[in-house]
Design an enzyme around this catalytic site. Structure first.
Site, short mmCIF file in Angstrom:
data_model
loop_
_atom_site.label_atom_id
_atom_site.label_comp_id
_atom_site.label_asym_id
_atom_site.label_seq_id
_atom_site.Cartn_x
_atom_site.Cartn_y
_atom_site.Cartn_z
N THR A 57 0.83 -1.20 0.00
CA THR A 57 0.00 0.00 0.00
C THR A 57 0.86 1.25 0.00
O THR A 57 0.45 2.30 -0.51
CB THR A 57 -0.95 0.02 1.21
OG1 THR A 57 -0.18 0.09 2.42
CG2 THR A 57 -1.83 -1.21 1.23
N ASP A 58 2.08 1.15 0.55
CA ASP A 58 2.98 2.30 0.52
C ASP A 58 3.35 2.64 -0.92
O ASP A 58 3.54 3.81 -1.27
CB ASP A 58 4.24 2.00 1.33
CG ASP A 58 5.13 3.22 1.49
OD1 ASP A 58 4.72 4.17 2.21
OD2 ASP A 58 6.22 3.25 0.89
N PHE A 166 -46.00 23.10 1.18
CA PHE A 166 -46.17 21.70 1.56
C PHE A 166 -47.53 21.54 2.23
O PHE A 166 -47.73 21.97 3.35
CB PHE A 166 -45.05 21.24 2.51
CG PHE A 166 -45.09 19.75 2.79
CD1 PHE A 166 -44.97 18.83 1.76
CD2 PHE A 166 -45.24 19.28 4.09
CE1 PHE A 166 -45.01 17.47 2.01
CE2 PHE A 166 -45.28 17.91 4.35
CZ PHE A 166 -45.16 17.01 3.30
N ARG A 183 -43.03 28.60 2.48
CA ARG A 183 -42.05 28.11 3.44
C ARG A 183 -40.63 28.23 2.88
O ARG A 183 -40.43 28.42 1.67
CB ARG A 183 -42.31 26.65 3.80
CG ARG A 183 -42.09 25.68 2.65
CD ARG A 183 -42.10 24.24 3.11
NE ARG A 183 -41.81 23.32 2.00
CZ ARG A 183 -41.53 22.03 2.14
NH1 ARG A 183 -41.50 21.49 3.34
NH2 ARG A 183 -41.28 21.27 1.09
N GLN A 231 -39.39 16.30 -2.98
CA GLN A 231 -39.29 15.24 -3.98
C GLN A 231 -39.44 15.80 -5.40
O GLN A 231 -38.71 15.41 -6.32
CB GLN A 231 -40.37 14.17 -3.73
CG GLN A 231 -40.10 13.28 -2.54
CD GLN A 231 -40.75 13.80 -1.27
OE1 GLN A 231 -40.93 15.01 -1.11
NE2 GLN A 231 -41.08 12.90 -0.36
N ASN A 257 -34.04 17.45 4.39
CA ASN A 257 -34.91 18.63 4.43
C ASN A 257 -34.54 19.42 5.68
O ASN A 257 -34.91 19.06 6.79
CB ASN A 257 -36.38 18.21 4.46
CG ASN A 257 -37.31 19.37 4.17
OD1 ASN A 257 -36.91 20.53 4.25
ND2 ASN A 257 -38.55 19.07 3.84
N HIS A 259 -35.19 21.74 8.05
CA HIS A 259 -36.42 22.43 8.44
C HIS A 259 -36.14 23.80 9.05
O HIS A 259 -35.22 23.97 9.87
CB HIS A 259 -37.19 21.59 9.46
CG HIS A 259 -37.57 20.23 8.95
ND1 HIS A 259 -38.37 20.04 7.85
CD2 HIS A 259 -37.26 18.98 9.39
CE1 HIS A 259 -38.54 18.76 7.63
NE2 HIS A 259 -37.86 18.08 8.55
#
Length: 307
Positions: A57-58, A166, A183, A231, A257, A259
């Site tokens: 990995t090195d 909504f 809103r 949506q 969402n 709020h």
């Protein structure tokens, strides 16, 4: 043997590489967080501990930095393609490479004419501030023949202060939410889109332009949609990208969402005329969906947590 080995992969995660391109006195920054995952003939290292097929990995870490110099970083996608192709083509035991990249954006700091003259330069083009907006993300997967490129962004916070409603939803004995006809609509956009470029025989997209245009269409759709639900807004954002960018076939969104509740100011003798809100960070509604070009099969994972 009572057990067998299942899916496996290995690599170096979160290699932070910053590439400075010096065009005379004007400098450019590419700031990436690159994670490499390799898979292939790796049974022996798990069963017996033999490292005969293991690229350290090195070494994958070193390759990331070396490629930043050798190939430059034109785009996150192009850089990931260079890396994936190298690992699969140069190492016979490696059959599949997955490169995940986060890109952090910087913007140039504008300086005053007086300051420029003070330091003896006509123009300062080497100072930057890290943008506090979204993080660009990419995942490039290559199996020696086929490519899959999924790009996108996360943590892009957007808000419409009006043109959102909504109402008309299902109500039962536990419902306390009042219908809203004006809103705030706010969310932190997390989006991933999949390109239909899968083969070296196809014309490769312009990755930088494609990202910029997808982002632009997404934001324009968010701003221009009179929203009756998050949506609906999500679908319009995805549709705008699909219809505007022929190289993109699929896009998946995860939209919380965020709020904003009107604060009751009546105890203070004040009227709140849609002016003062409490921004609640939790709990939040979470809206998720995929938008597809007609006739295309979905391939982006439903759970994008690790994508």
């Amino acid at each position: 043997m009572p057990t067998i080995l299942g899916q496996n992969q290995y690599g170096k995660a979160e290699n932070r590489v910053v590439k400075i391109t010096r065009d005379g006195d004007t400098h450019h920054i590419k700031d990436l967080n690159v994670s490499v995952a390799l898979s292939g003939d790796m049974d022996d290292v798990h069963y017996s501990g033999s490292n005969a097929n293991v690229l350290p990995t090195d070494t994958t870490k070193n390759t990331v930095f070396a490629f930043a110099k050798e190939h430059g970083i034109e785009s996150a996608e192009q850089f990931g393609i260079h890396l994936a192709r190298h690992f699969v083509s140069s190492q016979e035991p490696i059959h599949r490479a997955r490169i995940r990249i986060e890109e952090y954006s910087w913007e140039r700091i504008a300086t005053s004419d007086g300051n420029s003259r003070f330091i003896g330069a006509d123009e300062v083009n080497h100072s930057f501030a890290r943008k506090g907006m979204e993080t660009r993300v990419s995942q490039i997967t290559y199996d020696g023949e086929n490519w899959e490129v999924i790009s996108g962004l996360k943590d892009l916070t957007v808000m419409n202060s009006t043109n959102s409603e909504f109402w008309g939803y299902v109500k039962d004995k536990y419902t306390t939410l009042k219908e809203a006809y004006d809103r705030i609509l706010a969310t932190d956009v997390s989006a991933r889109w999949r390109y239909n470029w899968t083969s070296d025989e196809q014309r490769m997209p312009n990755w930088e332009k494609s990202y910029e245009q997808a982002r632009k269409h997404m934001l324009q759709a968010f701003a221009e949609t009179y929203s009756l639900s998050l949506q609906q807004t999500l679908y319009q954002m995805g549709s705008r990208i699909i219809n505007s960018r022929s190289e993109i076939d699929e896009i998946r969104f995860s939209l919380p969402n965020n709020h904003h509740f009107l604060v009751d100011l009546e105890p203070f003798g004040l009227k709140n005329d849609n002016e003062v809100y409490f921004a609640a960070d939790r709990p939040y509604g979470l809206i998720e969906a995929t938008v597809l070009r007609d006739g295309v099969e979905p391939k982006i994972p439903v759970d994008m947590t690790n994508l």
